[in-house]
Write an enzyme that holds these catalytic residues in place. Sequence first.
Site, PDB file in Angstrom:
ATOM      1  CE  LYS A  98      42.619  38.983  43.387  1.00  0.00           C
ATOM      2  NZ  LYS A  98      41.143  38.802  43.244  1.00  0.00           N
ATOM      3  CD  GLU A 137      40.952  55.764  45.655  1.00  0.00           C
ATOM      4  OE1 GLU A 137      40.422  56.532  46.466  1.00  0.00           O
ATOM      5  OE2 GLU A 137      42.029  56.001  45.075  1.00  0.00           O
ATOM      6  CB  CYS A 177      33.943  53.658  46.068  1.00  0.00           C
ATOM      7  SG  CYS A 177      34.839  54.287  44.660  1.00  0.00           S
ATOM      8  CD  GLU A 214      31.290  51.308  50.195  1.00  0.00           C
ATOM      9  OE1 GLU A 214      32.081  50.392  50.495  1.00  0.00           O
ATOM     10  OE2 GLU A 214      31.585  52.244  49.437  1.00  0.00           O
TER      11      GLU A 214
HETATM   12  P1  NAI Z   1      36.672  42.987  48.478  1.00  0.00           P
HETATM   13  O1  NAI Z   1      37.363  44.114  49.162  1.00  0.00           O
HETATM   14  O2  NAI Z   1      36.663  41.648  49.138  1.00  0.00           O
HETATM   15  O3  NAI Z   1      37.293  42.765  47.009  1.00  0.00           O
HETATM   16  C1  NAI Z   1      38.138  43.676  46.344  1.00  0.00           C
HETATM   17  C2  NAI Z   1      39.373  42.945  45.835  1.00  0.00           C
HETATM   18  O4  NAI Z   1      40.151  42.508  46.948  1.00  0.00           O
HETATM   19  C3  NAI Z   1      39.081  41.694  44.998  1.00  0.00           C
HETATM   20  O5  NAI Z   1      40.012  41.607  43.942  1.00  0.00           O
HETATM   21  C4  NAI Z   1      39.330  40.582  45.994  1.00  0.00           C
HETATM   22  O6  NAI Z   1      39.694  39.364  45.387  1.00  0.00           O
HETATM   23  C5  NAI Z   1      40.489  41.142  46.794  1.00  0.00           C
HETATM   24  N1  NAI Z   1      40.665  40.523  48.118  1.00  0.00           N
HETATM   25  C6  NAI Z   1      39.720  40.007  48.942  1.00  0.00           C
HETATM   26  N2  NAI Z   1      40.293  39.515  50.063  1.00  0.00           N
HETATM   27  C7  NAI Z   1      41.619  39.724  49.953  1.00  0.00           C
HETATM   28  C8  NAI Z   1      42.746  39.436  50.790  1.00  0.00           C
HETATM   29  N3  NAI Z   1      42.605  38.847  51.981  1.00  0.00           N
HETATM   30  N4  NAI Z   1      43.965  39.803  50.361  1.00  0.00           N
HETATM   31  C9  NAI Z   1      44.126  40.432  49.179  1.00  0.00           C
HETATM   32  N5  NAI Z   1      43.115  40.707  48.337  1.00  0.00           N
HETATM   33  C10 NAI Z   1      41.876  40.369  48.723  1.00  0.00           C
HETATM   34  O7  NAI Z   1      35.185  43.478  48.188  1.00  0.00           O
HETATM   35  P2  NAI Z   1      33.852  42.580  48.002  1.00  0.00           P
HETATM   36  O8  NAI Z   1      33.834  41.506  49.038  1.00  0.00           O
HETATM   37  O9  NAI Z   1      33.732  42.178  46.606  1.00  0.00           O
HETATM   38  O10 NAI Z   1      32.700  43.641  48.367  1.00  0.00           O
HETATM   39  C11 NAI Z   1      32.269  43.826  49.686  1.00  0.00           C
HETATM   40  C12 NAI Z   1      31.979  45.279  49.968  1.00  0.00           C
HETATM   41  O11 NAI Z   1      33.163  46.045  49.795  1.00  0.00           O
HETATM   42  C13 NAI Z   1      30.974  45.927  49.048  1.00  0.00           C
HETATM   43  O12 NAI Z   1      29.672  45.683  49.471  1.00  0.00           O
HETATM   44  C14 NAI Z   1      31.356  47.376  49.169  1.00  0.00           C
HETATM   45  O13 NAI Z   1      30.771  47.937  50.311  1.00  0.00           O
HETATM   46  C15 NAI Z   1      32.852  47.342  49.331  1.00  0.00           C
HETATM   47  N6  NAI Z   1      33.542  47.590  48.046  1.00  0.00           N
HETATM   48  C16 NAI Z   1      34.025  48.833  47.796  1.00  0.00           C
HETATM   49  C17 NAI Z   1      34.606  49.110  46.580  1.00  0.00           C
HETATM   50  C18 NAI Z   1      35.127  50.452  46.260  1.00  0.00           C
HETATM   51  O14 NAI Z   1      35.165  50.820  45.095  1.00  0.00           O
HETATM   52  N7  NAI Z   1      35.597  51.212  47.214  1.00  0.00           N
HETATM   53  C19 NAI Z   1      34.702  48.113  45.519  1.00  0.00           C
HETATM   54  C20 NAI Z   1      34.204  46.820  45.895  1.00  0.00           C
HETATM   55  C21 NAI Z   1      33.643  46.597  47.113  1.00  0.00           C
END
Ligand code: NAI
Length: 472
Positions: free
Chosen positions: A170, A245, A279, A379
């Site tokens: 996903k 991660e 990240c 972050e």
């Molecule tokens: P997110 O954590 O919401 O998205 C990452 C993935 O999780 C996407 O595929 C999303 O569809 C999925 N997701 C979201 N809600 C979910 C749920 N309830 N159940 C299962 N899957 C779910 O990250 P977002 O909102 O795009 O970014 C927000 C912040 O998160 C960023 O500003 C950053 O600080 C952090 N982030 C960190 C990353 C890393 O590489 N460690 C990558 C992306 C975001």
Amino acid sequence: MQEYSDQYIGGEWRPSLAAETIAVLNPATEQVIATVPAGGAEDVDAAVRAARAAARSWGAAGREERLAPLTRLRDGLAARRQEIAETITAELGAPAAFAASVQAGLPLAVAGAYLELLAGYEFEERVGNSRVFAEPAGVVGAITPWNYPLHQVVAKVFPALAAGCPVVLKPAEDTPLVARLFARLVHEAGFPPGVFNLVTGRGPEAGAALAEHPGVDLLSFTGSTAVGRRIAEAAGRGVKRVALELGGKSANVVLPGADLVRAVNVNLANVFANSGQTCSAWTRLLVHEDQYQEAVAIAAKAAEKYVPGDPADPGTRLGPVVSARQRERVRGYITGALAEGATLVVGGAEAPEGLAQGFYVRPTVLADVTPDMTVAQEEVFGPVLSILAYRDEEHALEIANGTEYGLAGGVWAADEESAAAFARRMDTGQVDINGGRFNPLAPFGGYKSSGVGRELGRHGLAEFLQTKSLQY
Ligand code: NAI
Ligand code: MG
């Protein structure tokens, strides 16, 4: 504009059962470039069923049977490198040069490393009167973010498939197009049906359905800490294994005697790469108070090289951030830092000059940041560097370790061994000494709230294996 209405399930492109769609934007133009299905529980269920149906035979497949399609997949990724880079530039806004070298190049290195590892991996060992087997962990639910949208897919799918686990992927809402391209390459590589499945959809719907599905044995997630917690809760309820991660607030510590000019220049390149959406980015630069003003002056000068612009232009070093939402988050952190007493060295929360359109943020350097400030704790995920002063090594260590995160870091010193000694005391998963190169075989993952488990190399493969022992 492309309007896609299908998901890749059971070895074929099938119409999505969802009525809703997700609009994919080009962050440089703010134009909709494609729509993909906003898949929900029904698409996820079909994909998990297909994966379960494939689990036994793929799990029993011999090394050569797994290596052959994985090798064709790696070759397909290499052959389509340019198309991959262009897709990532269009949906993420990664500058063309960076998209080709890192966004499309890193997955090739990671895929190649896993092929080599699989070719020589010992799936069996003797322990006294036991034969101990490393067996596949079962059906994998992989949920990936948008910031390295192919790398994060490859870093999960290659080791999972190498270990014998079918996958349901996903991908992030913002970057589904490179994931669809990946699925096409999987199809061309000729894996058995159901071994790889792709469901595009929103996190709270498709992502949550995948995390909760009883047919999934292991969840591998990369993204925010907030969502990581929910995935771990779902894993706990379902007694599934989980690899997380998550975010970071990594410190780059420059000890007295180090090459300050180089350390600061490398830090800027590190934190501005991918518009700061990394990240493991070194978002906190720690320098001794006696060198503080000098470090700030070096950073101010070095920052001039980073001018935001059109990511499709091969000369651009800094593109937009991924979305309007992300831009507002980042601007909020800059405004907040200034309100809390930080000093603006370069950049700021206003839109960059001459860029009326696009989700651009000014590359920003903040000085006089103290460890308790929000910008030094949370972050930001944008092109923002905070510079902090320390009094002595113990103080530097206290600041470096003083956040909830522990993903990466850097240490610079006159000699590598004293830098390494300092790095051993840092509560973090990976540290680069004097600018040490990224190693695709080295375990990557976090201490503390930065996550659970490791990706890459043999540690990454082991995440997708479980052990059985036979005594005789
Ligand atoms: P997110 O954590 O919401 O998205 C990452 C993935 O999780 C996407 O595929 C999303 O569809 C999925 N997701 C979201 N809600 C979910 C749920 N309830 N159940 C299962 N899957 C779910 O990250 P977002 O909102 O795009 O970014 C927000 C912040 O998160 C960023 O500003 C950053 O600080 C952090 N982030 C960190 C990353 C890393 O590489 N460690 C990558 C992306 C975001
Ligand atoms: Mg987008």
